[in-house]
Design an enzyme around this catalytic site. Structure first.
Site, PDB file in Angstrom:
ATOM      1  N   HIS A  15       0.862  -1.192   0.000  1.00  0.00           N
ATOM      2  CA  HIS A  15       0.000   0.000   0.000  1.00  0.00           C
ATOM      3  C   HIS A  15       0.897   1.241   0.000  1.00  0.00           C
ATOM      4  O   HIS A  15       1.794   1.355   0.854  1.00  0.00           O
ATOM      5  CB  HIS A  15      -0.872   0.031   1.256  1.00  0.00           C
ATOM      6  N   ASN A  17       0.629   4.520   0.853  1.00  0.00           N
ATOM      7  CA  ASN A  17       0.798   5.340   2.068  1.00  0.00           C
ATOM      8  C   ASN A  17       1.317   4.531   3.255  1.00  0.00           C
ATOM      9  O   ASN A  17       1.919   5.098   4.167  1.00  0.00           O
ATOM     10  CB  ASN A  17      -0.510   6.053   2.431  1.00  0.00           C
ATOM     11  N   HIS A  65      -2.849   9.888   6.505  1.00  0.00           N
ATOM     12  CA  HIS A  65      -3.548  10.564   5.403  1.00  0.00           C
ATOM     13  C   HIS A  65      -3.674  12.069   5.643  1.00  0.00           C
ATOM     14  O   HIS A  65      -3.631  12.854   4.694  1.00  0.00           O
ATOM     15  CB  HIS A  65      -4.921   9.926   5.170  1.00  0.00           C
ATOM     16  N   THR A  97      -3.017   1.910  -4.232  1.00  0.00           N
ATOM     17  CA  THR A  97      -3.362   3.093  -3.443  1.00  0.00           C
ATOM     18  C   THR A  97      -4.825   3.459  -3.633  1.00  0.00           C
ATOM     19  O   THR A  97      -5.415   3.164  -4.666  1.00  0.00           O
ATOM     20  CB  THR A  97      -2.441   4.287  -3.785  1.00  0.00           C
ATOM     21  N   PRO A  99      -7.426   6.161  -4.328  1.00  0.00           N
ATOM     22  CA  PRO A  99      -7.513   7.543  -4.825  1.00  0.00           C
ATOM     23  C   PRO A  99      -8.322   8.403  -3.849  1.00  0.00           C
ATOM     24  O   PRO A  99      -9.357   7.959  -3.341  1.00  0.00           O
ATOM     25  CB  PRO A  99      -8.249   7.391  -6.159  1.00  0.00           C
ATOM     26  N   ASP A 162     -11.901   1.527  -0.820  1.00  0.00           N
ATOM     27  CA  ASP A 162     -11.887   1.561   0.651  1.00  0.00           C
ATOM     28  C   ASP A 162     -13.235   1.045   1.177  1.00  0.00           C
ATOM     29  O   ASP A 162     -14.293   1.494   0.716  1.00  0.00           O
ATOM     30  CB  ASP A 162     -11.648   3.017   1.097  1.00  0.00           C
ATOM     31  N   GLU A 222      -9.166 -11.027   7.071  1.00  0.00           N
ATOM     32  CA  GLU A 222      -8.280 -10.395   8.072  1.00  0.00           C
ATOM     33  C   GLU A 222      -8.923 -10.460   9.454  1.00  0.00           C
ATOM     34  O   GLU A 222      -8.239 -10.360  10.470  1.00  0.00           O
ATOM     35  CB  GLU A 222      -8.018  -8.927   7.711  1.00  0.00           C
ATOM     36  N   ASP A 297       2.993  -5.581   2.638  1.00  0.00           N
ATOM     37  CA  ASP A 297       1.769  -4.903   3.065  1.00  0.00           C
ATOM     38  C   ASP A 297       2.040  -3.405   3.262  1.00  0.00           C
ATOM     39  O   ASP A 297       1.667  -2.598   2.434  1.00  0.00           O
ATOM     40  CB  ASP A 297       1.221  -5.529   4.356  1.00  0.00           C
ATOM     41  N   ASP A 298       2.684  -3.055   4.379  1.00  0.00           N
ATOM     42  CA  ASP A 298       2.930  -1.648   4.723  1.00  0.00           C
ATOM     43  C   ASP A 298       4.329  -1.563   5.324  1.00  0.00           C
ATOM     44  O   ASP A 298       4.493  -1.564   6.551  1.00  0.00           O
ATOM     45  CB  ASP A 298       1.896  -1.188   5.756  1.00  0.00           C
TER      46      ASP A 298
HETATM   47  C1  6MZ Z   1      -6.606  -3.558   4.994  1.00  0.00           C
HETATM   48  C2  6MZ Z   1      -5.097  -1.909   4.497  1.00  0.00           C
HETATM   49  C3  6MZ Z   1      -4.090  -2.579   5.245  1.00  0.00           C
HETATM   50  O1  6MZ Z   1      -4.317   3.397  -0.089  1.00  0.00           O
HETATM   51  O2  6MZ Z   1      -3.703   5.397   1.262  1.00  0.00           O
HETATM   52  N1  6MZ Z   1      -4.546  -0.798   4.011  1.00  0.00           N
HETATM   53  N2  6MZ Z   1      -6.337  -2.403   4.376  1.00  0.00           N
HETATM   54  N3  6MZ Z   1      -5.698  -4.250   5.728  1.00  0.00           N
HETATM   55  C4  6MZ Z   1      -4.438  -3.791   5.886  1.00  0.00           C
HETATM   56  N4  6MZ Z   1      -3.571  -4.518   6.675  1.00  0.00           N
HETATM   57  C5  6MZ Z   1      -2.890  -3.970   7.790  1.00  0.00           C
HETATM   58  N5  6MZ Z   1      -2.964  -1.865   5.152  1.00  0.00           N
HETATM   59  C6  6MZ Z   1      -3.267  -0.766   4.395  1.00  0.00           C
HETATM   60  O3  6MZ Z   1      -2.590   3.184   1.707  1.00  0.00           O
HETATM   61  C7  6MZ Z   1      -3.124   3.049   2.998  1.00  0.00           C
HETATM   62  C8  6MZ Z   1      -4.498   2.397   2.951  1.00  0.00           C
HETATM   63  O4  6MZ Z   1      -4.370   1.023   2.525  1.00  0.00           O
HETATM   64  C9  6MZ Z   1      -5.304   0.197   3.204  1.00  0.00           C
HETATM   65  C10 6MZ Z   1      -6.127   1.109   4.114  1.00  0.00           C
HETATM   66  O5  6MZ Z   1      -7.289   1.516   3.445  1.00  0.00           O
HETATM   67  C11 6MZ Z   1      -5.176   2.297   4.325  1.00  0.00           C
HETATM   68  O6  6MZ Z   1      -5.864   3.481   4.665  1.00  0.00           O
HETATM   69  P1  6MZ Z   1      -3.205   4.149   0.577  1.00  0.00           P
HETATM   70  O7  6MZ Z   1      -2.048   4.437  -0.324  1.00  0.00           O
END
Ligand code: 6MZ
Length: 358
Positions: A15, A17, A65, A97, A99, A162, A222, A297-298
Site C-alpha cells: 500500500h 501510504n 492521510h 493506493t 484515490p 476503501d 483479516e 503490506d505496509d
Molecule cells: C486492509 C489496508 C491494510 O491506499 O492510502 N490498508 N487495508 N488491511 C491492511 N492490513 C494492515 N494496510 C493498508 O494506503 C493506505 C491504505 O491502505 C489500506 C487502508 O485503506 C489504508 O488506509 P493508501 O495508499
C-alpha cells in the site's frame, strides 16, 4: 540479510501510504506541527510505536492521510517508495493506493493519481517501466543510459476501493482505473478496515471491473467472517491478500480454487491477526504447494522490507536460498501484467539463477 537484498524479487501487495519512510512521515508531521495544523507532540508516539493492533493501525492510517494528502507529498512518497523497493532488488512492483479527494486543496481522485504518476516519472535511481507493452503507442523502453545498462523496475498500479465507501465511490474508482489503463493501472484491490462495510456494497463495481478486463485482488479474512470469506472466494478473484481467519471449510474452498495468496508475515504478527509466526498458515499452504507470494503490506507502518520478509520466512519455516528463490520466481505467474513483462521477468530470474549459483 545481504543474500535476500541482492536476490531479484517480486512485490505484489504494497500500500503506497503504508510504505512511507519513517523519516519522511516524521519530517512531514513535524512540518505540519510547525504550521499549527496538528500538535506534533500528541502524535509522535503514535508514529513511533512498534506494536499496534489492527484497530490502532487504521487510526495510524487516518493520521498518515492527514499528513500525506497533498499532491507534492504524494509525488514524493511514490518516488521514495519505488526507489526503496528498487534498492533491495525488487524487479517488479505492484503498488496499490486509494484515490483520494481533498476539496480544500483542489484534489480530485484523478489529480491524486496524476500526482502518483508524477512520482513514478520522478524516480531517478533506476529505470521505471510502468506502461503496458502490448500497444504500439508504448514500445519497450530502452534500459540503457549513457551506454551503461541501468537497473530496471517494472511498476504497475492497483487502485484500492476503501471499505468505508459507497457503491458509487467504488464505481468511480473502477472507472478511473479504466481511464488510466494506458498509464499502468492494471487492477483493483478491495481493502480498508475489515470490520467496516459489507463487501456486497462493492460487488457491482468489482464485477464491472472484471467484465472490463481489470484484475481483482481482495483483502480476505483479516478478521473472522466466514460468510464474507466464502462469498469472496466464490467470486474467484485473481488473488487474495492475507487469508488469516479461515476455518476448515474456507481452507478447503481456497485450496480447491487455487487462488494465489499474498502473504504478509510481519503485518499479520504485528496486528495480532495471527498469534505467532510458528502457527502462520504460510507453512501449511507452502507444504501443499498452494500458490503464494511473500509481500510487505505496509513496509513503513510495520518497519519491514521485502528482504526482511524473506529472511523471516527462511528462518521461521526452515527454507533455504533455493526455496526462497523459487518462491519469488513463481510469483511471476501471479502478476497482473501482460505476457511480455512475464517473459522478461522470467529471463531476469533465469540469468540471476546462474549468477547466484543456486
Ligand atoms: C486492509 C489496508 C491494510 O491506499 O492510502 N490498508 N487495508 N488491511 C491492511 N492490513 C494492515 N494496510 C493498508 O494506503 C493506505 C491504505 O491502505 C489500506 C487502508 O485503506 C489504508 O488506509 P493508501 O495508499
Amino acid at each position: 540479510m545481504e543474500k535476500w537484498v541482492s536476490m531479484p524479487k517480486v512485490e505484489l501487495h504494497a500500500h503506497l501510504n503504508g510504505s512511507i519512510r519513517d523519516s519522511t512521515l516524521l519530517e512531514l508531521a513535524r512540518g505540519l506541527g510547525e504550521k499549527g495544523v496538528i500538535i506534533f507532540a500528541d502524535i509522535e508516539h503514535v508514529i513511533q510505536k512498534d506494536d499496534r493492533s489492527l484497530t490502532e493501525v487504521f487510526r495510524l492510517f487516518d493520521l498518515i492521510h492527514i499528513v500525506t494528502t497533498d499532491h507534492k507529498i504524494i509525488t514524493r512518497i511514490t518516488k521514495e517508495v519505488i526507489e526503496d523497493f528498487a534498492a533491495e532488488s525488487v524487479v517488479y512492483l505492484e503498488l496499490r493506493t486509494t484515490p483520494k479527494k481533498n476539496e480544500s486543496i483542489g484534489m480530485t481522485k484523478h489529480s491524486y493519481l496524476e500526482a502518483v504518476l508524477e512520482g513514478i516519472k520522478a524516480v531517478s535511481t533506476v529505470d521505471v517501466d510502468f506502461r503496458p507493452h502490448d500497444s504500439e503507442n508504448f514500445p519497450h523502453r530502452n534500459d540503457t543510459c549513457n551506454g551503461s545498462t541501468r537497473k530496471k523496475i517494472y511498476v504497475r498500479l492497483l487502485l484500492s476501493i476503501d471499505r468505508r465507501g459507497t457503491t458509487e465511490a467504488a464505481m468511480e474508482t473502477v472507472n478511473l482505473a479504466l481511464e488510466m489503463r494506458d498509464l499502468g493501472v492494471v487492477g483493483i484491490d478491495l481493502s480498508g478496515n475489515p470490520i467496516m462495510g459489507e463487501w456486497t456494497t462493492y460487488l457491482p463495481a468489482l464485477k464491472f471491473a472484471r467484465e472490463q478486463g481489470l484484475y481483482v485482488t481482495l483483502h480476505c479474512g483479516e478478521v473472522p467472517n466466514p460468510k464474507e470469506i466464502r462469498s469472496m472466494l466464490d467470486f474467484l478473484p485473481q488473488r487474495i491478500g492475507h487469508a488469516c481467519c479461515f476455518e476448515e471449510a474456507e481452507w478447503e474452498k481456497l485450496k480447491s480454487s487455487n487462488i494465489p495468496v499474498e502473504i504478509c508475515l510481519t503485518s499479520n504478527i504485528r496486528t495480532n491477526t495471527i498469534p505467532s509466526i510458528d502457527v502462520h498458515h504460510f507453512a501449511d499452504l507452502y507444504s501443499k504447494k498452494h500458490p503464494l507470494v511473500l509481500c510487505t503490506d505496509d513496509s513503513g507502518v510495520f518497519s519491514t522490507s521485502l528482504s526482511n520478509e524473506y529472511n523471516l520466512a527462511a528462518s521461521a519455516f526452515g527454507l533455504g536460498r533455493r526455496d526462497i528463490f523459487k518462491l519469488t520466481k513463481n510469483a511471476v505467474e501471479y502478476i497482473f501484467a501482460d505476457d511480455g513483462v512475464k517473459r522478461e521477468l522470467k529471463e531476469i530470474f533465469s540469468s540471476a539463477e546462474q549468477k547466484l549459483d543456486l
